[in-house]
Design a protein around this motif. Structure first.
Motif, mmCIF file in Angstrom:
data_model
loop_
_atom_site.group_PDB
_atom_site.id
_atom_site.type_symbol
_atom_site.label_atom_id
_atom_site.label_comp_id
_atom_site.label_asym_id
_atom_site.label_seq_id
_atom_site.Cartn_x
_atom_site.Cartn_y
_atom_site.Cartn_z
ATOM 1 N N PRO A 41 -1.338 10.326 -1.644
ATOM 2 C CA PRO A 41 -1.922 8.992 -1.868
ATOM 3 C C PRO A 41 -1.956 8.611 -3.345
ATOM 4 O O PRO A 41 -1.759 7.442 -3.711
ATOM 5 N N MET A 42 -2.214 9.589 -4.210
ATOM 6 C CA MET A 42 -2.222 9.330 -5.648
ATOM 7 C C MET A 42 -0.848 8.868 -6.125
ATOM 8 O O MET A 42 -0.724 7.901 -6.893
ATOM 9 N N ILE A 43 0.203 9.555 -5.680
ATOM 10 C CA ILE A 43 1.562 9.200 -6.087
ATOM 11 C C ILE A 43 1.917 7.805 -5.568
ATOM 12 O O ILE A 43 2.512 6.986 -6.292
ATOM 13 N N GLU A 44 1.546 7.497 -4.328
ATOM 14 C CA GLU A 44 1.840 6.184 -3.763
ATOM 15 C C GLU A 44 1.150 5.076 -4.542
ATOM 16 O O GLU A 44 1.767 4.048 -4.867
ATOM 17 N N GLN A 45 -0.136 5.269 -4.863
ATOM 18 C CA GLN A 45 -0.859 4.252 -5.617
ATOM 19 C C GLN A 45 -0.348 4.136 -7.052
ATOM 20 O O GLN A 45 -0.303 3.037 -7.618
ATOM 21 N N LEU A 46 0.023 5.246 -7.635
ATOM 22 C CA LEU A 46 0.593 5.211 -8.978
ATOM 23 C C LEU A 46 1.874 4.384 -8.989
ATOM 24 O O LEU A 46 2.088 3.543 -9.875
ATOM 25 N N SER A 47 2.714 4.607 -8.007
ATOM 26 C CA SER A 47 3.964 3.851 -7.901
ATOM 27 C C SER A 47 3.697 2.360 -7.784
ATOM 28 O O SER A 47 4.343 1.542 -8.455
ATOM 29 N N ILE A 48 2.715 1.995 -6.959
ATOM 30 C CA ILE A 48 2.380 0.582 -6.763
ATOM 31 C C ILE A 48 1.829 -0.031 -8.037
ATOM 32 O O ILE A 48 2.261 -1.102 -8.486
ATOM 33 N N ASN A 49 0.860 0.642 -8.657
ATOM 34 C CA ASN A 49 0.189 0.076 -9.826
ATOM 35 C C ASN A 49 1.083 0.056 -11.063
ATOM 36 O O ASN A 49 0.954 -0.818 -11.913
ATOM 37 N N ALA A 50 1.977 1.032 -11.176
ATOM 38 C CA ALA A 50 2.908 1.045 -12.308
ATOM 39 C C ALA A 50 4.121 0.158 -12.056
ATOM 40 O O ALA A 50 4.936 -0.046 -12.956
ATOM 41 N N GLN A 51 4.216 -0.366 -10.835
ATOM 42 C CA GLN A 51 5.336 -1.226 -10.426
ATOM 43 C C GLN A 51 6.675 -0.511 -10.635
ATOM 44 O O GLN A 51 7.651 -1.087 -11.111
ATOM 45 N N VAL A 52 6.666 0.777 -10.261
ATOM 46 C CA VAL A 52 7.883 1.585 -10.291
ATOM 47 C C VAL A 52 8.077 2.154 -8.887
ATOM 48 O O VAL A 52 7.433 3.139 -8.516
ATOM 49 N N PRO A 53 8.920 1.540 -8.079
ATOM 50 C CA PRO A 53 9.159 2.079 -6.725
ATOM 51 C C PRO A 53 9.674 3.508 -6.798
ATOM 52 O O PRO A 53 10.405 3.868 -7.730
ATOM 53 N N LEU A 54 9.291 4.317 -5.830
ATOM 54 C CA LEU A 54 9.735 5.711 -5.840
ATOM 55 C C LEU A 54 11.259 5.814 -5.785
ATOM 56 O O LEU A 54 11.829 6.809 -6.246
ATOM 57 N N GLY A 55 11.906 4.790 -5.267
ATOM 58 C CA GLY A 55 13.359 4.778 -5.241
ATOM 59 C C GLY A 55 13.991 4.687 -6.617
ATOM 60 O O GLY A 55 15.194 4.946 -6.771
ATOM 61 N N GLU A 56 13.189 4.309 -7.644
ATOM 62 C CA GLU A 56 13.706 4.242 -9.014
ATOM 63 C C GLU A 56 13.514 5.550 -9.785
ATOM 64 O O GLU A 56 14.013 5.690 -10.906
ATOM 65 N N ILE A 57 12.773 6.489 -9.203
ATOM 66 C CA ILE A 57 12.551 7.774 -9.870
ATOM 67 C C ILE A 57 13.866 8.552 -9.909
ATOM 68 O O ILE A 57 14.584 8.644 -8.920
ATOM 69 N N GLU A 58 14.150 9.149 -11.087
ATOM 70 C CA GLU A 58 15.422 9.841 -11.272
ATOM 71 C C GLU A 58 15.287 11.350 -11.425
ATOM 72 O O GLU A 58 16.290 12.065 -11.416
ATOM 73 N N ALA A 59 14.057 11.842 -11.588
ATOM 74 C CA ALA A 59 13.827 13.284 -11.677
ATOM 75 C C ALA A 59 12.374 13.572 -11.307
ATOM 76 O O ALA A 59 11.488 12.743 -11.531
ATOM 77 N N ILE A 60 12.153 14.743 -10.722
ATOM 78 C CA ILE A 60 10.813 15.182 -10.343
ATOM 79 C C ILE A 60 10.453 16.411 -11.175
ATOM 80 O O ILE A 60 11.211 17.389 -11.214
ATOM 81 N N ALA A 61 9.303 16.370 -11.834
ATOM 82 C CA ALA A 61 8.827 17.509 -12.625
ATOM 83 C C ALA A 61 7.509 18.000 -12.055
ATOM 84 O O ALA A 61 6.704 17.219 -11.548
ATOM 85 N N VAL A 62 7.276 19.305 -12.158
ATOM 86 C CA VAL A 62 6.045 19.868 -11.622
ATOM 87 C C VAL A 62 5.627 21.064 -12.455
ATOM 88 O O VAL A 62 6.462 21.830 -12.929
ATOM 89 N N ASN A 63 4.314 21.205 -12.644
ATOM 90 C CA ASN A 63 3.783 22.441 -13.201
ATOM 91 C C ASN A 63 3.894 23.497 -12.106
ATOM 92 O O ASN A 63 3.130 23.499 -11.139
ATOM 93 N N ALA A 64 4.858 24.411 -12.258
ATOM 94 C CA ALA A 64 5.193 25.361 -11.201
ATOM 95 C C ALA A 64 4.416 26.659 -11.300
ATOM 96 O O ALA A 64 4.672 27.596 -10.546
ATOM 97 N N GLY A 65 3.472 26.739 -12.218
ATOM 98 C CA GLY A 65 2.661 27.929 -12.381
ATOM 99 C C GLY A 65 2.701 28.398 -13.829
ATOM 100 O O GLY A 65 3.499 27.877 -14.619
#
Length: 236
Positions: A41-65
């Motif tokens: 839900p956080m990611i979905e709301q972030l996408s909406i409020n930042a007006q950046v559709p998830l389809g425009e994302i070009e890379a995914i980063a994560v703190n992997a440990g």
């Protein structure tokens, strides 16, 4: 390049969208809710409020440990799923390294410390100077007495403790290491915006993974596995 960065490695959770090294938006919460409830839900709301559709994302980063075994698994699984859906590159970021990016404006030694339980901390050391970060050691789990001995080599330099293990480490170290300070509360906890900055550097160096190769970096076995190994007489 638009990057979606995720952190669920400890109690707090956050998500960030960045355009290369420019932060477009970030959501951060530090509650008792589980990350499986809050992250998507956080990611979905972030996408909406930042007006950046998830389809425009070009890379995914994560703190992997390192970090909470459950939290790290949730973050990595979410990153893998999001990347798989659109065949996006992934960036695996050390949780400890991302903390150093919290302190980009300070010239100091960043001592990133997370509570690893069992009288240990997850730790890594970084030198931050003129907005650049130099890693001084690998991520590791160690006891505070060993960390204390290592930090004595930086006598005379400001040492900033960052992470959910910062306060307990400060109480242990403050008498023997007068140059040790606690990071201000607003930068003391890892956050996805710093993950995004670390990821952009890795992307610029070509350090990316497929979703299939993205894996958690636990540093040590889960407690349940360690107890099973002990009962079975396994020493490795």
């Amino acid at each position: 390049m638009k990057i979606l960065a995720i952190d669920t490695s400890a109690k707090a959770a956050s998500a960030c969208i960045a355009q290369e090294d420019k932060i477009i938006g970030e959501f951060f919460i530090n509650t008792s809710l589980t990350h499986s409830q809050t992250l998507m839900p956080m990611i979905e709301q972030l996408s909406i409020n930042a007006q950046v559709p998830l389809g425009e994302i070009e890379a995914i980063a994560v703190n992997a440990g390192p970090g909470s075994f459950t939290g790290v698994r949730i973050g990595v699984a979410a990153a893998k799923g999001l990347a798989f859906a659109d065949n996006l590159p992934c960036v695996s970021v050390s949780t400890l390294e991302s903390m150093a990016y919290n302190a980009l404006g300070a010239d100091c030694i960043v001592c990133a410390v997370m509570d690893a339980r069992c009288s240990q901390v997850y730790n890594a050391l970084f030198r931050v100077k003129d907005g650049k970060i130099e890693r001084l050691c690998d991520d590791r789990a160690l006891v505070l007495s060993d960390l204390e001995q290592e930090l004595k080599a930086f006598y005379g330099e400001k040492i900033m403790l960052i992470g959910d293990g910062a306060e307990i480490s400060f109480e242990y170290l403050k008498n023997s290491l007068p140059d040790v300070i606690l990071a201000p509360s607003n930068i003391q906890i890892q956050k996805a915006s710093s993950t995004a900055l670390a990821a952009f550097k890795r992307i610029s160096e070509g350090d990316v993974l497929t979703d299939e190769k993205l894996m958690p970096a636990y540093l040590r076995l889960p407690q349940a596995q360690r107890e099973l190994n002990k009962r079975m007489g396994v020493t490795k």
